[in-house]
Design an enzyme around this catalytic site. Structure first.
Site, PDB file in Angstrom:
ATOM      1  N   HIS A   1       7.164   7.430  -3.679  1.00  0.00           N
ATOM      2  CA  HIS A   1       7.210   6.043  -3.205  1.00  0.00           C
ATOM      3  C   HIS A   1       6.651   5.127  -4.292  1.00  0.00           C
ATOM      4  O   HIS A   1       5.752   5.521  -5.041  1.00  0.00           O
ATOM      5  CB  HIS A   1       6.400   5.898  -1.911  1.00  0.00           C
ATOM      6  CG  HIS A   1       6.589   4.540  -1.309  1.00  0.00           C
ATOM      7  ND1 HIS A   1       5.827   3.466  -1.697  1.00  0.00           N
ATOM      8  CD2 HIS A   1       7.485   4.072  -0.398  1.00  0.00           C
ATOM      9  CE1 HIS A   1       6.248   2.390  -1.030  1.00  0.00           C
ATOM     10  NE2 HIS A   1       7.245   2.738  -0.237  1.00  0.00           N
TER      11      HIS A   1
ATOM     12  N   GLU B   1       4.582   2.828  -4.273  1.00  0.00           N
ATOM     13  CA  GLU B   1       3.115   2.664  -4.275  1.00  0.00           C
ATOM     14  C   GLU B   1       2.431   3.898  -4.870  1.00  0.00           C
ATOM     15  O   GLU B   1       1.389   3.793  -5.505  1.00  0.00           O
ATOM     16  CB  GLU B   1       2.623   2.355  -2.854  1.00  0.00           C
ATOM     17  CG  GLU B   1       2.950   0.920  -2.478  1.00  0.00           C
ATOM     18  CD  GLU B   1       3.443   0.720  -1.067  1.00  0.00           C
ATOM     19  OE1 GLU B   1       3.073   1.502  -0.175  1.00  0.00           O
ATOM     20  OE2 GLU B   1       4.222  -0.229  -0.849  1.00  0.00           O
TER      21      GLU B   1
ATOM     22  N   GLY C   1       7.606  -5.457   0.406  1.00  0.00           N
ATOM     23  CA  GLY C   1       6.503  -6.246   0.959  1.00  0.00           C
ATOM     24  C   GLY C   1       6.483  -7.685   0.467  1.00  0.00           C
ATOM     25  O   GLY C   1       5.481  -8.382   0.609  1.00  0.00           O
TER      26      GLY C   1
ATOM     27  N   GLU D   1      14.439   1.850  -3.508  1.00  0.00           N
ATOM     28  CA  GLU D   1      13.524   0.773  -3.115  1.00  0.00           C
ATOM     29  C   GLU D   1      13.114  -0.018  -4.354  1.00  0.00           C
ATOM     30  O   GLU D   1      12.170   0.380  -5.061  1.00  0.00           O
ATOM     31  CB  GLU D   1      12.270   1.360  -2.455  1.00  0.00           C
ATOM     32  CG  GLU D   1      12.556   2.143  -1.194  1.00  0.00           C
ATOM     33  CD  GLU D   1      11.331   2.189  -0.276  1.00  0.00           C
ATOM     34  OE1 GLU D   1      11.473   1.801   0.879  1.00  0.00           O
ATOM     35  OE2 GLU D   1      10.248   2.587  -0.728  1.00  0.00           O
TER      36      GLU D   1
ATOM     37  N   SER E   1      11.784  -4.973   2.260  1.00  0.00           N
ATOM     38  CA  SER E   1      11.899  -6.154   3.125  1.00  0.00           C
ATOM     39  C   SER E   1      13.086  -6.093   4.094  1.00  0.00           C
ATOM     40  O   SER E   1      13.736  -7.100   4.354  1.00  0.00           O
ATOM     41  CB  SER E   1      11.939  -7.437   2.285  1.00  0.00           C
ATOM     42  OG  SER E   1      10.715  -7.583   1.579  1.00  0.00           O
TER      43      SER E   1
ATOM     44  N   GLY F   1       9.287  -0.728   5.839  1.00  0.00           N
ATOM     45  CA  GLY F   1       7.828  -0.767   5.828  1.00  0.00           C
ATOM     46  C   GLY F   1       7.320  -1.649   6.963  1.00  0.00           C
ATOM     47  O   GLY F   1       7.301  -1.256   8.134  1.00  0.00           O
TER      48      GLY F   1
ATOM     49  N   ASN G   1       8.267   3.662   7.289  1.00  0.00           N
ATOM     50  CA  ASN G   1       7.110   4.117   6.507  1.00  0.00           C
ATOM     51  C   ASN G   1       5.929   3.221   6.880  1.00  0.00           C
ATOM     52  O   ASN G   1       5.904   2.052   6.520  1.00  0.00           O
ATOM     53  CB  ASN G   1       7.435   4.007   5.009  1.00  0.00           C
ATOM     54  CG  ASN G   1       6.223   4.269   4.139  1.00  0.00           C
ATOM     55  OD1 ASN G   1       5.198   4.779   4.608  1.00  0.00           O
ATOM     56  ND2 ASN G   1       6.325   3.926   2.869  1.00  0.00           N
ATOM     57  N   TRP G   2       4.998   3.776   7.604  1.00  0.00           N
ATOM     58  CA  TRP G   2       3.871   2.977   8.108  1.00  0.00           C
ATOM     59  C   TRP G   2       2.781   2.754   7.056  1.00  0.00           C
ATOM     60  O   TRP G   2       1.822   2.031   7.320  1.00  0.00           O
ATOM     61  CB  TRP G   2       3.274   3.646   9.359  1.00  0.00           C
ATOM     62  CG  TRP G   2       4.121   3.460  10.573  1.00  0.00           C
ATOM     63  CD1 TRP G   2       5.228   2.663  10.705  1.00  0.00           C
ATOM     64  CD2 TRP G   2       3.924   4.070  11.863  1.00  0.00           C
ATOM     65  NE1 TRP G   2       5.725   2.740  11.985  1.00  0.00           N
ATOM     66  CE2 TRP G   2       4.949   3.587  12.713  1.00  0.00           C
ATOM     67  CE3 TRP G   2       2.999   4.976  12.375  1.00  0.00           C
ATOM     68  CZ2 TRP G   2       5.053   3.983  14.052  1.00  0.00           C
ATOM     69  CZ3 TRP G   2       3.106   5.365  13.706  1.00  0.00           C
ATOM     70  CH2 TRP G   2       4.121   4.872  14.531  1.00  0.00           C
ATOM     71  N   LYS G   3       2.881   3.414   5.912  1.00  0.00           N
ATOM     72  CA  LYS G   3       1.865   3.252   4.862  1.00  0.00           C
ATOM     73  C   LYS G   3       0.476   3.467   5.485  1.00  0.00           C
ATOM     74  O   LYS G   3       0.337   4.344   6.321  1.00  0.00           O
ATOM     75  CB  LYS G   3       2.028   1.886   4.181  1.00  0.00           C
ATOM     76  CG  LYS G   3       3.495   1.679   3.748  1.00  0.00           C
ATOM     77  CD  LYS G   3       3.725   0.480   2.908  1.00  0.00           C
ATOM     78  CE  LYS G   3       5.201   0.409   2.534  1.00  0.00           C
ATOM     79  NZ  LYS G   3       5.534  -0.663   1.622  1.00  0.00           N
TER      80      LYS G   3
HETATM   81  P1  13P Z   1       8.625  -3.380   3.307  1.00  0.00           P
HETATM   82  O1  13P Z   1       9.753  -3.126   4.300  1.00  0.00           O
HETATM   83  O2  13P Z   1       7.362  -3.805   3.955  1.00  0.00           O
HETATM   84  O3  13P Z   1       9.101  -4.288   2.198  1.00  0.00           O
HETATM   85  O4  13P Z   1       8.302  -1.951   2.628  1.00  0.00           O
HETATM   86  C1  13P Z   1       9.344  -1.185   2.134  1.00  0.00           C
HETATM   87  C2  13P Z   1       8.831   0.168   1.798  1.00  0.00           C
HETATM   88  O5  13P Z   1       8.082   0.335   0.850  1.00  0.00           O
HETATM   89  C3  13P Z   1       9.226   1.293   2.660  1.00  0.00           C
HETATM   90  O6  13P Z   1       8.883   2.507   2.093  1.00  0.00           O
END
Ligand code: 13P
Length: 248
Positions: free
Chosen positions: A93, A95, A170, A164, A210, A231, A7-9
């Site tokens: 998600h 976020e 993150g 998640e 993470s 992420g 997931n590149w956000k």
């Molecule tokens: P990180 O791997 O950066 O912790 O993010 C996880 C995530 O939200 C994937 O959707």
């Protein structure tokens, strides 16, 4: 079979997408592993059409609106994402839920739209640190699952779940394989109650939070963990490939 999703956000515009696929080497990734990248919506077409993209790497959309079209400035519909070449869609998600205030009800509406557009949904669930401390992990993730499950299981019906924990996203803080397995078993149990044992067994449940090359193998080996949603460590082709190679 494992599912390795990135997931590149809000990272990687079209130019960087081309560079990513130029450098991505998946030679060491087991043939049975399924690979999915979720770029920002403006980069989906570039990702789909990138001449260097191995067709094994499928493309998804990170978020959609529940309507097919209309006066919703700034939104993307499932149908449009499908037309651009996406075949998967993330829903709920953390976020979306915690930064943008998306409710369980909105998540459910998005699930319905995604299924109707023929995209494969990936429903994300997960508790905050306060909810974990209050002993509410199961209650939270089951509430989030129950809100959308009806829609997810309709139609031809392939869907995926991603657990998640919000506190692990993150932060560099990863759930232990045992924490992940426990939450996944809770989700699997609910799927079994609603869909029956054999259908439930076919729903991949991914862990996210993470994940990096150093911890991917032990997470992927944990009971009931069928893949990972990555992420930060999915942004570089080398580390995404290293995580995917750990899925053997
Ligand atoms: P990180 O791997 O950066 O912790 O993010 C996880 C995530 O939200 C994937 O959707």
């Amino acid at each position: 079979m494992a599912v390795i999703a990135g997931n590149w956000k809000m990272h990687h515009g079209p130019e960087e997408v081309r560079g990513f696929f130029e450098k991505l080497d998946i030679f060491d990734v087991p043939a049975s592993s399924e690979l999915i990248i979720f770029p920002p919506a403006v980069s989906i077409t570039t990702a789909v059409q990138a001449p260097d993209r191995d067709p094994r790497v499928m493309i998804g959309v990170q978020n959609v609106h529940w309507e097919a079209l209309g006066a919703f400035t700034g939104e993307t519909s499932s149908l449009m994402a499908a037309e651009a070449g996406a075949t998967f869609a993330l829903i709920g998600h953390s976020e979306r839920r915690h930064v943008f205030g998306e409710t369980d009800e909105e998540t459910a509406r998005k699930a319905a739209a995604i299924v109707a557009a023929g995209l494969t949904p990936v429903l994300c669930v997960g508790e905050t640190l306060d909810e974990r401390r209050a002993g509410a992990v199961d209650a939270v993730i089951l509430r989030q699952l129950d809100a959308a499950l009806d829609h997810l299981s309709k139609g031809s019906g392939r869907f995926l779940l991603a657990y998640e924990p919000v506190w692990a996203i993150g932060t560099g803080e990863t759930a232990t394989p045992a924490d992940a397995s426990a939450a996944h078993a809770t989700l699997r149990g609910r799927l079994e109650e609603v869909l029956g044992v054999s259908k439930a067994a076919r729903v991949p449940i991914l862990y996210g939070g993470s994940v990096k090359p150093e911890n991917a193998a032990e997470l992927l080996a944990a009971p009931d963990v069928d893949g990972v949603l990555v992420g930060g460590a999915s942004l570089k082709p080398e580390s995404f490939a290293a995580i995917a190679a750990a899925s053997g």
